[in-house]
Design a protein around this motif. Structure first.
Motif, mmCIF file in Angstrom:
data_model
loop_
_atom_site.group_PDB
_atom_site.id
_atom_site.type_symbol
_atom_site.label_atom_id
_atom_site.label_comp_id
_atom_site.label_asym_id
_atom_site.label_seq_id
_atom_site.Cartn_x
_atom_site.Cartn_y
_atom_site.Cartn_z
ATOM 1 N N GLY A 1 0.679 -1.169 -0.087
ATOM 2 C CA GLY A 1 -0.137 -0.089 -0.182
ATOM 3 C C GLY A 1 0.720 1.227 -0.036
ATOM 4 O O GLY A 1 1.905 1.145 0.618
ATOM 5 N N ILE A 2 0.326 2.488 -0.720
ATOM 6 C CA ILE A 2 1.134 3.476 -0.749
ATOM 7 C C ILE A 2 0.548 4.613 -0.330
ATOM 8 O O ILE A 2 -0.790 4.868 -0.564
ATOM 9 N N ILE A 3 1.078 5.542 0.503
ATOM 10 C CA ILE A 3 0.830 6.824 0.683
ATOM 11 C C ILE A 3 1.705 7.798 0.437
ATOM 12 O O ILE A 3 2.733 7.824 0.589
ATOM 13 N N ALA A 4 1.152 8.650 -0.431
ATOM 14 C CA ALA A 4 1.995 9.629 -1.261
ATOM 15 C C ALA A 4 1.292 11.070 -1.632
ATOM 16 O O ALA A 4 0.239 11.097 -1.368
ATOM 17 N N SER A 5 2.142 11.738 -2.297
ATOM 18 C CA SER A 5 1.766 13.134 -2.438
ATOM 19 C C SER A 5 0.878 12.932 -4.024
ATOM 20 O O SER A 5 1.011 11.738 -4.548
ATOM 21 N N ASN A 6 0.047 13.608 -4.299
ATOM 22 C CA ASN A 6 -0.480 13.819 -5.790
ATOM 23 C C ASN A 6 0.664 13.505 -6.663
ATOM 24 O O ASN A 6 0.532 12.679 -7.790
ATOM 25 N N GLU A 7 1.657 14.228 -6.750
ATOM 26 C CA GLU A 7 2.560 14.145 -7.823
ATOM 27 C C GLU A 7 3.432 12.669 -7.876
ATOM 28 O O GLU A 7 3.560 12.325 -9.217
ATOM 29 N N LEU A 8 3.463 12.161 -6.947
ATOM 30 C CA LEU A 8 4.232 10.815 -6.843
ATOM 31 C C LEU A 8 3.066 9.671 -7.469
ATOM 32 O O LEU A 8 3.248 8.937 -8.103
ATOM 33 N N ALA A 9 1.701 9.830 -6.810
ATOM 34 C CA ALA A 9 0.685 9.046 -6.953
ATOM 35 C C ALA A 9 0.593 8.903 -8.517
ATOM 36 O O ALA A 9 0.271 7.918 -9.076
ATOM 37 N N GLU A 10 0.424 9.834 -9.407
ATOM 38 C CA GLU A 10 0.182 9.994 -10.823
ATOM 39 C C GLU A 10 1.349 9.181 -11.600
ATOM 40 O O GLU A 10 1.053 8.683 -12.414
ATOM 41 N N GLN A 11 2.557 8.976 -10.997
ATOM 42 C CA GLN A 11 3.616 8.048 -11.379
ATOM 43 C C GLN A 11 3.395 6.512 -11.183
ATOM 44 O O GLN A 11 4.024 5.749 -11.554
ATOM 45 N N LEU A 12 2.295 6.290 -10.542
ATOM 46 C CA LEU A 12 2.155 5.115 -9.991
ATOM 47 C C LEU A 12 0.646 4.304 -10.281
ATOM 48 O O LEU A 12 0.002 3.837 -9.568
ATOM 49 N N PRO A 13 0.605 4.121 -11.710
ATOM 50 C CA PRO A 13 -0.802 3.604 -12.167
ATOM 51 C C PRO A 13 -0.782 2.146 -11.815
ATOM 52 O O PRO A 13 0.127 1.359 -11.909
ATOM 53 N N GLY A 14 -2.057 1.783 -11.541
ATOM 54 C CA GLY A 14 -2.257 0.275 -11.161
ATOM 55 C C GLY A 14 -1.787 0.000 -9.773
ATOM 56 O O GLY A 14 -1.934 -1.109 -9.306
ATOM 57 N N GLN A 15 -1.367 0.633 -8.926
ATOM 58 C CA GLN A 15 -0.982 0.712 -7.479
ATOM 59 C C GLN A 15 -1.932 0.904 -6.358
ATOM 60 O O GLN A 15 -2.888 1.651 -6.864
#
Ligand code: TXA
Ligand code: MG
Length: 344
Positions: A268-282
């Protein structure tokens, strides 16, 4: 069974009956959870040792950890302390009501178990219409820690409180989601310079504009290094799955993620919008923009509660710069983490 009242903070007048009922329970030495602008608090009559004991029981909180006393009016602050130092007066003027808690010498008006036997008492005026209406109605100061089971992330919605404390407390006022999302800044005003004991909703920079120099409690520094051994038992802000704090650039984060996934771990990942956008499917919870740490703070505790043991084996969380609201965010993440991975 816990009695739940739903109250629209914008229409307090329409709910005065419910406020009065909750206040009645408090006068009968019961505990009632209520919203503040930071997180939900678990309130009890601060002048009653018996009532305060119920807070510790409901939370499973160690009795050597003192509680914050909440009041509605500055005059009530005076009654709780021997005197208000000059710097505290300035801080009160600038930030009360608000997410700031001041530690001063206790007058003894609060029950001894509120202060855990210390000679000082922590006081704050919450900036929330429901909290203020409740304080006015019950006519006594309320001792109130965050309304979570000890060790869990603090509650930012009534639902969080319900998950942790249903059946263990007499009442819960549901006033919707809290605004700040992290607890108040706790400041020791008993020395020459204000000492920040816990970073929170008022930033260091904001305080320095009001009173000049402040100091960070040196003890805070010792929490900077999260223990390196995973599985070590943690008792603060802990999510269900172990949390690893990843401090590096986005590529570094992705490298860590892919390495961990290789052995079949569900992440599971907790991140900023900026990083989240780079992690599709996660499985990723985006908490807000990096450019707006205040927004990250609002969503952080919900995110920590969101990932369930049944769904993820480990939580990877992005580290944020320790400036502005980042100071409080990182203070909580350091405590929640069982492991920290640094790029630099
Ligand atoms: O935003 C908040 O502060 C929330 C809401 C409900 O008001 N309350 C909260 O309470 O966070 P709690 O109990 O979770 O945290 C209180 C903090 C603890 O770190 C405690 O050690 C510190 O305040 N504290 C309380 N009394 C103190 C004292 N006399 N001297 C030093 N630290 C004190
Ligand atoms: Mg707490």
């Amino acid at each position: 069974e816990t009695k739940v009242w739903k109250i629209d903070p914008m229409r307090i007048d329409a709910h005065q009956n419910d406020i009065n009922r909750a206040a009645e329970l408090l006068k009968q030495q019961e505990v009632v959870a209520f919203p503040t602008e930071t997180v939900y608090g678990l309130g009890a009559d601060a002048t009653s040792e018996q009532a305060v004991r119920r807070i510790f029981e409901a939370k499973g909180r160690p009795s050597d950890n003192p509680l914050i006393v909440h009041v509605a009016q500055p005059e009530q602050v005076h009654q709780l302390v021997t005197e208000i130092p000059e710097m505290a007066k300035k801080l009160m003027e600038a930030f009360m009501p608000g997410p700031l808690t001041l530690v001063m010498d206790s007058s003894g008006a609060a029950a001894p178990n509120v202060t855990a036997g210390l000679s000082t008492v922590a006081v704050r005026i919450p900036d929330h219409p429901v909290a203020l209406a409740l304080l006015e109605a019950c006519e006594v100061p309320l001792a109130a820690p965050s309304a979570n089971r000890s060790g869990r992330p603090s509650p930012t919605t009534a639902d969080h409180v319900y998950q942790d404390l249903n059946g263990r407390i007499a009442g819960l006022i549901d006033g919707g989601a809290t605004g700040v999302g992290l607890e108040s800044t706790v400041v020791d005003c008993t020395s020459e310079i204000p000492i920040i004991l816990r970073p929170g909703g008022i930033t260091r920079q904001q305080m320095e504009e009001a009173v000049g120099t402040t100091m960070m409690d040196p003890a805070l520094a010792s929490h900077q290094e999260a223990p390196k051994s995973p599985g070590m038992k943690y008792t603060h802000y802990a999510p269900e799955a172990p949390l690893w704090l990843i401090d590096g650039d986005d590529q570094f984060f992705k490298d860590q993620l892919y390495t961990i996934e290789q052995d079949g771990s569900r992440v599971g990942i907790i991140a900023s919008n900026e990083l989240a956008e780079q992690l599709p499917g996660q499985r990723v919870l985006a908490c807000g923009s990096r450019a707006n740490l205040k927004e990250i703070a609002v969503h952080l505790y919900s995110a920590l509660r969101e990932f369930k043991k049944a769904d993820v084996d480990v939580i990877l969380c992005e580290a944020f710069p320790e400036e502005d609201y980042g100071e409080a965010i990182m203070n909580r993440l350091q405590k929640a983490a069982v492991k920290k991975i640094n790029q630099f």
